[in-house]
Design a protein around this motif. Structure first.
Motif, PDB file in Angstrom:
ATOM      1  N   MET A 235       0.842  -1.180   0.000  1.00 18.02           N
ATOM      2  CA  MET A 235       0.000   0.000   0.000  1.00 18.02           C
ATOM      3  C   MET A 235       0.891   1.248   0.000  1.00 18.02           C
ATOM      4  O   MET A 235       1.860   1.298   0.729  1.00 18.02           O
ATOM      5  CB  MET A 235      -0.881  -0.015   1.250  1.00 18.02           C
ATOM      6  N   HIS A 236       0.508   2.222  -0.829  1.00 16.71           N
ATOM      7  CA  HIS A 236       1.347   3.419  -0.919  1.00 16.71           C
ATOM      8  C   HIS A 236       1.197   4.283   0.341  1.00 16.71           C
ATOM      9  O   HIS A 236       0.090   4.523   0.807  1.00 16.71           O
ATOM     10  CB  HIS A 236       0.964   4.222  -2.146  1.00 16.71           C
ATOM     11  N   ARG A 237       2.310   4.736   0.886  1.00 23.47           N
ATOM     12  CA  ARG A 237       2.287   5.618   2.066  1.00 23.47           C
ATOM     13  C   ARG A 237       2.736   7.012   1.642  1.00 23.47           C
ATOM     14  O   ARG A 237       3.858   7.206   1.184  1.00 23.47           O
ATOM     15  CB  ARG A 237       3.205   5.047   3.150  1.00 23.47           C
ATOM     16  N   TYR A 238       1.842   7.988   1.792  1.00 23.96           N
ATOM     17  CA  TYR A 238       2.180   9.373   1.421  1.00 23.96           C
ATOM     18  C   TYR A 238       2.828  10.101   2.603  1.00 23.96           C
ATOM     19  O   TYR A 238       2.695   9.689   3.762  1.00 23.96           O
ATOM     20  CB  TYR A 238       0.915  10.125   0.996  1.00 23.96           C
ATOM     21  N   GLN A 239       3.505  11.202   2.288  1.00 21.81           N
ATOM     22  CA  GLN A 239       4.063  12.084   3.316  1.00 21.81           C
ATOM     23  C   GLN A 239       3.521  13.501   3.106  1.00 21.81           C
ATOM     24  O   GLN A 239       3.064  13.838   2.008  1.00 21.81           O
ATOM     25  CB  GLN A 239       5.582  12.119   3.198  1.00 21.81           C
ATOM     26  N   LEU A 240       3.614  14.308   4.156  1.00 20.59           N
ATOM     27  CA  LEU A 240       3.169  15.699   4.050  1.00 20.59           C
ATOM     28  C   LEU A 240       4.112  16.461   3.118  1.00 20.59           C
ATOM     29  O   LEU A 240       5.316  16.160   3.064  1.00 20.59           O
ATOM     30  CB  LEU A 240       3.167  16.364   5.431  1.00 20.59           C
ATOM     31  N   PHE A 241       3.553  17.454   2.445  1.00 23.20           N
ATOM     32  CA  PHE A 241       4.362  18.260   1.528  1.00 23.20           C
ATOM     33  C   PHE A 241       4.507  19.666   2.117  1.00 23.20           C
ATOM     34  O   PHE A 241       3.541  20.437   2.173  1.00 23.20           O
ATOM     35  CB  PHE A 241       3.684  18.316   0.157  1.00 23.20           C
ATOM     36  N   ILE A 242       5.710  19.955   2.607  1.00 23.63           N
ATOM     37  CA  ILE A 242       5.983  21.255   3.238  1.00 23.63           C
ATOM     38  C   ILE A 242       7.335  21.742   2.717  1.00 23.63           C
ATOM     39  O   ILE A 242       8.309  20.972   2.717  1.00 23.63           O
ATOM     40  CB  ILE A 242       6.039  21.127   4.782  1.00 23.63           C
ATOM     41  N   ASP A 243       7.387  23.011   2.293  1.00 15.78           N
ATOM     42  CA  ASP A 243       8.653  23.592   1.842  1.00 15.78           C
ATOM     43  C   ASP A 243       9.240  22.823   0.639  1.00 15.78           C
ATOM     44  O   ASP A 243      10.462  22.629   0.565  1.00 15.78           O
ATOM     45  CB  ASP A 243       9.632  23.572   3.038  1.00 15.78           C
ATOM     46  N   ASN A 244       8.375  22.372  -0.232  1.00 19.15           N
ATOM     47  CA  ASN A 244       8.761  21.564  -1.410  1.00 19.15           C
ATOM     48  C   ASN A 244       9.518  20.287  -1.031  1.00 19.15           C
ATOM     49  O   ASN A 244      10.397  19.833  -1.772  1.00 19.15           O
ATOM     50  CB  ASN A 244       9.607  22.387  -2.394  1.00 19.15           C
ATOM     51  N   ASP A 245       9.195  19.745   0.115  1.00 22.84           N
ATOM     52  CA  ASP A 245       9.862  18.524   0.546  1.00 22.84           C
ATOM     53  C   ASP A 245       8.848  17.608   1.243  1.00 22.84           C
ATOM     54  O   ASP A 245       7.773  18.064   1.648  1.00 22.84           O
ATOM     55  CB  ASP A 245      11.010  18.893   1.508  1.00 22.84           C
ATOM     56  N   TRP A 246       9.209  16.358   1.390  1.00 25.83           N
ATOM     57  CA  TRP A 246       8.288  15.364   1.949  1.00 25.83           C
ATOM     58  C   TRP A 246       8.659  15.065   3.392  1.00 25.83           C
ATOM     59  O   TRP A 246       9.827  14.855   3.714  1.00 25.83           O
ATOM     60  CB  TRP A 246       8.329  14.084   1.097  1.00 25.83           C
ATOM     61  N   HIS A 247       7.631  15.057   4.273  1.00 21.02           N
ATOM     62  CA  HIS A 247       7.880  14.895   5.710  1.00 21.02           C
ATOM     63  C   HIS A 247       6.899  13.901   6.312  1.00 21.02           C
ATOM     64  O   HIS A 247       5.699  13.947   6.006  1.00 21.02           O
ATOM     65  CB  HIS A 247       7.681  16.229   6.450  1.00 21.02           C
ATOM     66  N   ASP A 248       7.392  13.080   7.245  1.00 21.45           N
ATOM     67  CA  ASP A 248       6.480  12.280   8.054  1.00 21.45           C
ATOM     68  C   ASP A 248       5.727  13.213   8.991  1.00 21.45           C
ATOM     69  O   ASP A 248       6.265  14.244   9.403  1.00 21.45           O
ATOM     70  CB  ASP A 248       7.271  11.264   8.903  1.00 21.45           C
ATOM     71  N   PRO A 249       4.479  12.849   9.350  1.00 17.45           N
ATOM     72  CA  PRO A 249       3.740  13.732  10.263  1.00 17.45           C
ATOM     73  C   PRO A 249       4.335  13.682  11.676  1.00 17.45           C
ATOM     74  O   PRO A 249       4.902  12.655  12.071  1.00 17.45           O
ATOM     75  CB  PRO A 249       2.330  13.134  10.252  1.00 17.45           C
ATOM     76  N   ALA A 250       4.174  14.774  12.426  1.00 18.28           N
ATOM     77  CA  ALA A 250       4.715  14.834  13.797  1.00 18.28           C
ATOM     78  C   ALA A 250       4.134  13.715  14.652  1.00 18.28           C
ATOM     79  O   ALA A 250       4.804  13.172  15.538  1.00 18.28           O
ATOM     80  CB  ALA A 250       4.407  16.190  14.407  1.00 18.28           C
ATOM     81  N   SER A 251       2.887  13.336  14.393  1.00 15.76           N
ATOM     82  CA  SER A 251       2.227  12.275  15.187  1.00 15.76           C
ATOM     83  C   SER A 251       2.816  10.898  14.881  1.00 15.76           C
ATOM     84  O   SER A 251       2.582   9.943  15.621  1.00 15.76           O
ATOM     85  CB  SER A 251       0.742  12.230  14.850  1.00 15.76           C
ATOM     86  N   ASN A 252       3.502  10.800  13.750  1.00 19.18           N
ATOM     87  CA  ASN A 252       3.960   9.510  13.216  1.00 19.18           C
ATOM     88  C   ASN A 252       2.798   8.536  12.994  1.00 19.18           C
ATOM     89  O   ASN A 252       2.951   7.321  13.080  1.00 19.18           O
ATOM     90  CB  ASN A 252       5.014   8.893  14.145  1.00 19.18           C
ATOM     91  N   GLU A 253       1.631   9.107  12.690  1.00 27.03           N
ATOM     92  CA  GLU A 253       0.443   8.272  12.443  1.00 27.03           C
ATOM     93  C   GLU A 253      -0.077   8.513  11.023  1.00 27.03           C
ATOM     94  O   GLU A 253      -0.014   9.632  10.515  1.00 27.03           O
ATOM     95  CB  GLU A 253      -0.680   8.638  13.417  1.00 27.03           C
ATOM     96  N   TRP A 254      -0.610   7.431  10.465  1.00 26.30           N
ATOM     97  CA  TRP A 254      -1.226   7.493   9.141  1.00 26.30           C
ATOM     98  C   TRP A 254      -2.631   6.897   9.244  1.00 26.30           C
ATOM     99  O   TRP A 254      -2.889   6.102  10.157  1.00 26.30           O
ATOM    100  CB  TRP A 254      -0.416   6.678   8.128  1.00 26.30           C
ATOM    101  N   PHE A 255      -3.519   7.261   8.344  1.00 30.16           N
ATOM    102  CA  PHE A 255      -4.818   6.577   8.280  1.00 30.16           C
ATOM    103  C   PHE A 255      -5.034   6.105   6.844  1.00 30.16           C
ATOM    104  O   PHE A 255      -4.420   6.626   5.909  1.00 30.16           O
ATOM    105  CB  PHE A 255      -5.955   7.482   8.774  1.00 30.16           C
ATOM    106  N   GLU A 256      -5.927   5.127   6.720  1.00 31.20           N
ATOM    107  CA  GLU A 256      -6.109   4.522   5.390  1.00 31.20           C
ATOM    108  C   GLU A 256      -7.169   5.265   4.586  1.00 31.20           C
ATOM    109  O   GLU A 256      -8.151   5.758   5.143  1.00 31.20           O
ATOM    110  CB  GLU A 256      -6.537   3.060   5.550  1.00 31.20           C
ATOM    111  N   THR A 257      -6.943   5.340   3.303  1.00 29.86           N
ATOM    112  CA  THR A 257      -7.972   5.872   2.415  1.00 29.86           C
ATOM    113  C   THR A 257      -8.452   4.723   1.533  1.00 29.86           C
ATOM    114  O   THR A 257      -7.663   3.853   1.154  1.00 29.86           O
ATOM    115  CB  THR A 257      -7.437   7.060   1.586  1.00 29.86           C
ATOM    116  N   GLU A 258      -9.758   4.711   1.240  1.00 30.80           N
ATOM    117  CA  GLU A 258     -10.279   3.534   0.533  1.00 30.80           C
ATOM    118  C   GLU A 258     -10.891   3.892  -0.809  1.00 30.80           C
ATOM    119  O   GLU A 258     -11.261   5.030  -1.071  1.00 30.80           O
ATOM    120  CB  GLU A 258     -11.295   2.809   1.409  1.00 30.80           C
TER     121      GLU A 258
END
Ligand code: NAD
Length: 492
Positions: free
Chosen positions: A1-24
């Protein structure tokens, strides 16, 4: 499953919470990607980046160069339309054929506002005082927070982003928690276009964790919201507490009005476009059909014939015309309203149920549904369903059509079908709606404003008007008087 990251300052970042949720995928009901769950710390990072960009190369760039970058982004959207459409349709369950056309149209918003960027002109204003030169100039508001719903993520974001960037603002997008993936695909293109870091950022997650901190953030100057009216009221309250500029594109319950002199075959197609395309999941759905008494039965017969032929199934399959409802809560809401309408005494003559079986995926396709014998005091005539459910009412004459059409708290749009010029002009004047379509329905364009009267919202998107919604106007006074007048007595 593809895992996205946040897009900030033209770069990719894990969220501060280190949590992801699923999209269906709404058709299969299966999860297909993981979306970062952003919180206030990520919001702060994104807004700081957007603020820094205002003071960086973006803020000092000429409007012409800004426009060229927007144009380049439009080209990249065109070139990558197939991927963008595939990702967005996978998240919102709309027909791939419709989303593909929509994404190509998104590019045009960027082309239009690219051209407008260096044509935003102030004025030299003749002033009623001697020896004073006065002019106005437009300045960006600053960081714009965009909050959008699940039905048309890219299009509704472009309606905000293209004019906001055209005016020199920077942007933080918080798409719906149900349809975030396409925003990351757009972010890839923003970076590729050469738009400087911080100008466009993507924060994903839920209203309380990510949406509210974004609106509250002290460095956000302007909030642009599209969504339901409950969410809109909450957003407007928070914006008001902090005195932020806000625009709201909210829901509707738009009348589509057919007179006895209309070309009925054209009108039937327009009525179906209004309510069953996009599965009725559009703010501008023509969900109240008003039929003049003399043509009521003949028109309903035509409508039924076409509606019953509609092919439901996998929204990616060629020839399919009806796909699933985008989210499970929305599916439950649509089914609930079908029960409400039956309970109120409206007569269901088509649909009224969800389709199940091997061709219908996870069972979230609602058959195109038509209720007749509806009166305007019923909930099915007054409340937004946001699904493929049409309420049919009758009217006698022009005045009756206007009375029923306007007897509602919404005022987003209205359709009128007639061959008479008099009726056209009369209805266009009298209907209380931000858009009136005569002998067409659901048309929109980057060149013209769109937005609601009454509870359907505040502000306009599209056209030249939209840029002004993201600009402050400044009035500059220059005196050529060699003497200052008596400072204690102000002269008018
Ligand atoms: P929604 O209002 O629940 O959510 C819209 C967005 O707002 C989401 O990103 C959500 O996370 C966020 N949000 C909700 N409450 C918030 C809050 N208190 N603070 C910050 N963010 C908040 O709407 P939805 O269910 O996603 O979409 C359906 C609704 O959108 C329908 O009512 C429809 O009419 C409306 N809509 C209007 C237009 C228009 O242009 N007028 C277009 C599309 C959809």
């Amino acid at each position: 499953m593809h895992r996205y990251q946040l897009f900030i300052d033209n770069d990719w970042h894990d969220p501060a919470s280190n949590e992801w949720f699923e999209t269906e995928d709404p058709f299969t009901g299966e999860a297909w990607a993981e979306i970062p769950r952003a919180n206030a710390a990520d919001v702060d990072r994104a807004v700081k980046s957007a603020k820094a960009a205002l003071d960086g190369p973006w803020g000092t760039m000429s409007a012409t160069d800004r426009g060229m970058l927007l144009y380049r982004l439009g080209q990249l959207i065109d070139e990558n339309a197939a991927t963008l459409a595939e990702v967005e349709a996978r998240d919102n369950g709309k027909l791939l054929s419709e989303v593909s056309g929509q994404v190509r149209y998104v590019a045009k918003y960027f082309y239009y506002y690219a051209g407008l960027a260096d044509k935003i002109q102030g004025a030299v204003i003749p002033i009623d005082k001697p020896k004073v030169f006065n002019y106005t100039k437009y300045e960006p508001m600053g960081v714009v927070a965009s909050i959008t719903p699940w039905n048309s993520s890219l299009l509704l974001t472009a309606w905000k982003m293209a004019p906001a960037l055209c005016g020199g603002n920077t942007f933080v997008s918080k798409p719906s928690e149900f349809t975030s993936a396409s925003m990351f695909e757009l972010a890839k293109l923003v970076a590729k276009a050469g738009i400087p870091p911080g100008v466009f950022n993507v924060i994903t997650g839920f209203a309380a964790d990510a949406g509210e901190p974004l609106i509250r953030h002290p460095d956000v100057a302007r909030v642009a919201f599209t969504g339901g009216d409950q969410g809109g009221r909450a957003v407007a309250r928070i914006a008001a507490e902090n005195l932020k500029r806000v625009s709201l594109e909210l829901g509707g319950k738009s009348p589509n009005i057919v007179f006895d002199d209309a070309d009925l075959d054209q009108a039937v197609n327009g009525v179906i476009t209004g309510i069953f395309s996009a599965g009725g999941q559009t703010c501008m759905a023509g969900s109240r059909l008003l039929l003049q008494d003399g043509i009521h039965d003949a028109f309903v017969a035509k409508l039924l014939e076409i509606t019953k032929r509609a092919k439901a199934g996998d929204p990616r399959a060629p020839g399919v015309q009806v796909g699933p409802v985008a989210t499970k809560p929305q599916f439950d809401k649509v089914m609930h309203y079908i029960d409400v309408a039956k309970g109120e005494g409206a007569r269901c003559i088509a649909g009224g149920r969800a389709l199940t079986g091997p061709d219908y995926g996870a069972g979230r396709i609602v058959e195109p549904t038509i209720f007749v014998d509806v009166t305007n005091d019923m909930r099915i005539a007054q409340e937004e369903v946001f699904g493929p459910v049409l309420a049919v009412l009758r009217f006698k004459d022009e005045e009756d059509a206007v009375r029923i059409g306007n007897d509602i708290r919404f005022g987003l749009a209205a359709g009128v079908w007639t061959r008479s010029l008099k009726r056209t002009m009369y209805m266009a004047d009298k209907l209380k709606a931000g858009t009136v379509w005569i002998n067409n329905y659901r048309s929109t364009s980057f060149t013209t404003p769109f937005g609601g009267f009454k509870d359907s919202g505040l502000g306009r998107e599209g056209g030249v008007e939209a840029v002004k919604e993201y600009l402050e106007v400044k009035s500059v006074w220059i005196s050529s008087d060699l003497q200052m007048p008596d400072p204690f007595i102000r002269k008018y």
